[in-house]
Design a protein around this motif. Structure first.
Motif, mmCIF file in Angstrom:
data_model
loop_
_atom_site.group_PDB
_atom_site.id
_atom_site.type_symbol
_atom_site.label_atom_id
_atom_site.label_comp_id
_atom_site.label_asym_id
_atom_site.label_seq_id
_atom_site.Cartn_x
_atom_site.Cartn_y
_atom_site.Cartn_z
ATOM 1 N N UNK A 1 0.850 -1.195 0.000
ATOM 2 C CA UNK A 1 0.000 0.000 0.000
ATOM 3 C C UNK A 1 0.881 1.238 0.000
ATOM 4 N N UNK A 2 0.645 2.176 -0.929
ATOM 5 C CA UNK A 2 1.501 3.360 -0.996
ATOM 6 C C UNK A 2 1.243 4.335 0.145
ATOM 7 N N UNK A 3 2.328 4.818 0.720
ATOM 8 C CA UNK A 3 2.240 5.904 1.687
ATOM 9 C C UNK A 3 2.243 7.246 0.956
ATOM 10 N N UNK A 4 2.997 7.303 -0.138
ATOM 11 C CA UNK A 4 3.023 8.473 -1.011
ATOM 12 C C UNK A 4 2.642 7.994 -2.411
ATOM 13 N N UNK A 5 1.608 8.595 -2.960
ATOM 14 C CA UNK A 5 1.143 8.264 -4.305
ATOM 15 C C UNK A 5 1.421 9.445 -5.213
ATOM 16 N N UNK A 6 2.157 9.192 -6.311
ATOM 17 C CA UNK A 6 2.467 10.236 -7.275
ATOM 18 C C UNK A 6 1.671 9.968 -8.555
ATOM 19 N N UNK A 7 0.842 10.927 -8.936
ATOM 20 C CA UNK A 7 -0.004 10.810 -10.126
ATOM 21 C C UNK A 7 0.518 11.803 -11.158
ATOM 22 N N UNK A 8 1.001 11.276 -12.275
ATOM 23 C CA UNK A 8 1.698 12.117 -13.250
ATOM 24 C C UNK A 8 0.772 12.515 -14.400
ATOM 25 N N UNK A 9 1.304 13.428 -15.225
ATOM 26 C CA UNK A 9 0.534 13.914 -16.360
ATOM 27 C C UNK A 9 1.112 13.460 -17.692
ATOM 28 N N UNK A 10 0.971 14.326 -18.682
ATOM 29 C CA UNK A 10 1.307 13.957 -20.052
ATOM 30 C C UNK A 10 0.035 13.782 -20.857
ATOM 31 N N UNK A 11 0.182 13.652 -22.167
ATOM 32 C CA UNK A 11 -0.998 13.491 -23.013
ATOM 33 C C UNK A 11 -1.834 12.287 -22.606
ATOM 34 N N UNK A 12 -1.171 11.253 -22.096
ATOM 35 C CA UNK A 12 -1.895 10.047 -21.705
ATOM 36 C C UNK A 12 -2.824 10.234 -20.538
ATOM 37 N N UNK A 13 -2.667 11.322 -19.784
ATOM 38 C CA UNK A 13 -3.562 11.536 -18.636
ATOM 39 C C UNK A 13 -4.985 11.820 -19.092
ATOM 40 N N UNK A 14 -5.150 12.285 -20.334
ATOM 41 C CA UNK A 14 -6.510 12.492 -20.846
ATOM 42 C C UNK A 14 -7.243 11.164 -20.979
ATOM 43 N N UNK A 15 -6.534 10.136 -21.447
ATOM 44 C CA UNK A 15 -7.137 8.804 -21.524
ATOM 45 C C UNK A 15 -7.273 8.193 -20.140
ATOM 46 N N UNK A 16 -6.242 8.389 -19.324
ATOM 47 C CA UNK A 16 -6.233 7.771 -18.002
ATOM 48 C C UNK A 16 -7.407 8.229 -17.146
ATOM 49 N N UNK A 17 -7.836 9.480 -17.315
ATOM 50 C CA UNK A 17 -8.895 9.984 -16.441
ATOM 51 C C UNK A 17 -10.259 9.390 -16.783
ATOM 52 N N UNK A 18 -10.334 8.602 -17.873
ATOM 53 C CA UNK A 18 -11.583 7.903 -18.209
ATOM 54 C C UNK A 18 -11.415 6.393 -18.138
ATOM 55 N N UNK A 19 -10.262 5.935 -17.669
ATOM 56 C CA UNK A 19 -9.968 4.503 -17.566
ATOM 57 C C UNK A 19 -10.503 4.006 -16.222
ATOM 58 N N UNK A 20 -11.612 3.295 -16.239
ATOM 59 C CA UNK A 20 -12.288 2.929 -14.993
ATOM 60 C C UNK A 20 -11.412 2.099 -14.053
ATOM 61 N N UNK A 21 -10.712 1.048 -14.524
ATOM 62 C CA UNK A 21 -9.857 0.298 -13.588
ATOM 63 C C UNK A 21 -8.740 1.150 -12.998
ATOM 64 N N UNK A 22 -8.139 2.014 -13.817
ATOM 65 C CA UNK A 22 -7.082 2.889 -13.306
ATOM 66 C C UNK A 22 -7.643 3.837 -12.252
ATOM 67 N N UNK A 23 -8.784 4.449 -12.533
ATOM 68 C CA UNK A 23 -9.385 5.363 -11.569
ATOM 69 C C UNK A 23 -9.743 4.647 -10.272
ATOM 70 N N UNK A 24 -10.221 3.417 -10.380
ATOM 71 C CA UNK A 24 -10.583 2.665 -9.177
ATOM 72 C C UNK A 24 -9.353 2.408 -8.318
ATOM 73 N N UNK A 25 -8.230 2.067 -8.972
ATOM 74 C CA UNK A 25 -7.013 1.837 -8.199
ATOM 75 C C UNK A 25 -6.513 3.131 -7.563
ATOM 76 N N UNK A 26 -6.488 4.216 -8.320
ATOM 77 C CA UNK A 26 -6.022 5.495 -7.771
ATOM 78 C C UNK A 26 -6.894 5.905 -6.589
ATOM 79 N N UNK A 27 -8.202 5.762 -6.724
ATOM 80 C CA UNK A 27 -9.105 6.129 -5.624
ATOM 81 C C UNK A 27 -8.807 5.311 -4.378
#
Length: 204
Positions: free
Chosen positions: A68-94
């Motif tokens: 389990x992360x104590x510090x979570x780093x969420x990065x950007x880039x063009x791919x973040x536009x796709x990532x913000x609609x990726x349901x499994x990725x969002x579920x893990x980040x949440x």
């Protein structure tokens, strides 16, 4: 206490967004006999990830196989536009963000944390070209267009690309003290200004 630092990567992530904070956290640990941080890139699986402009990296961890992360780093880039609609990725980040001590959003990574509602009623910043988009994604966020790093309690956001290095130094300073962060900056020959972070009051 040794903390786990998980740096999220995905296709078309911005290279310095993840490489800069990785270096800051890893070198801090290196200079202190490995005591402070275990640092790794994390993705859906361990397949090579093609970041912006062709750099390919292999994640250290997967979402399902990592501490389990104590510090979570969420990065950007063009791919973040796709990532913000990726349901499994969002579920893990949440899930990871809910238990993390600090979430550090770098550059356009604010799209992802904003899509999860983590910037609602908080001061935040992002890359200068993402502000209008982020305001649409997270209308309840209070955007600080003048700030390089914004500390809003558990959520720390940064401006674009190189600002993630400053954000990582700020997190190190917050967790371990400014002298530790300054020692790392001196070793890296990086001119870190500890005053570049804006503290947002009354946010948790």
């Amino acid at each position: 206490m040794k903390r786990n630092v998980a740096i999220l990567v995905f296709e078309d992530a911005e290279v310095l967004d993840f490489a800069g904070p990785f270096e800051v956290f890893a070198v801090t640990s290196q200079l202190n006999e490995g005591r402070y941080f275990d640092v790794g890139l994390v993705a859906a699986d361990r397949s090579p990830v093609r970041a912006m402009n062709g750099m390919t990296v292999v994640p250290n961890w997967t979402w399902q196989r990592m501490p389990a992360p104590d510090v979570l780093v969420v990065v950007g880039g063009l791919g973040s536009r796709r990532a913000m609609t990726d349901a499994p990725l969002l579920a893990w980040v949440a899930q990871a963000a809910a238990s993390a001590e600090v979430v550090l959003s770098v550059c356009g990574g604010a799209r992802i944390v904003g899509a999860l509602g983590l910037l609602d009623d908080r001061d935040a910043t992002t890359h200068h070209q993402v502000f209008d988009e982020l305001q649409a994604i997270a209308p309840a966020a209070r955007l600080r267009r003048d700030a390089r790093v914004v500390d809003a309690g558990r959520i720390v956001t940064t401006g674009g690309i190189s600002a993630g290095i400053d954000g990582a130094f700020h997190v190190v300073s917050r967790l371990l003290g400014e002298p530790v962060a300054q020692r790392t900056a001196a070793y890296m020959e990086y001119r870190w200004d500890s005053g570049c972070a804006v503290a947002a009051a009354s946010q948790t």
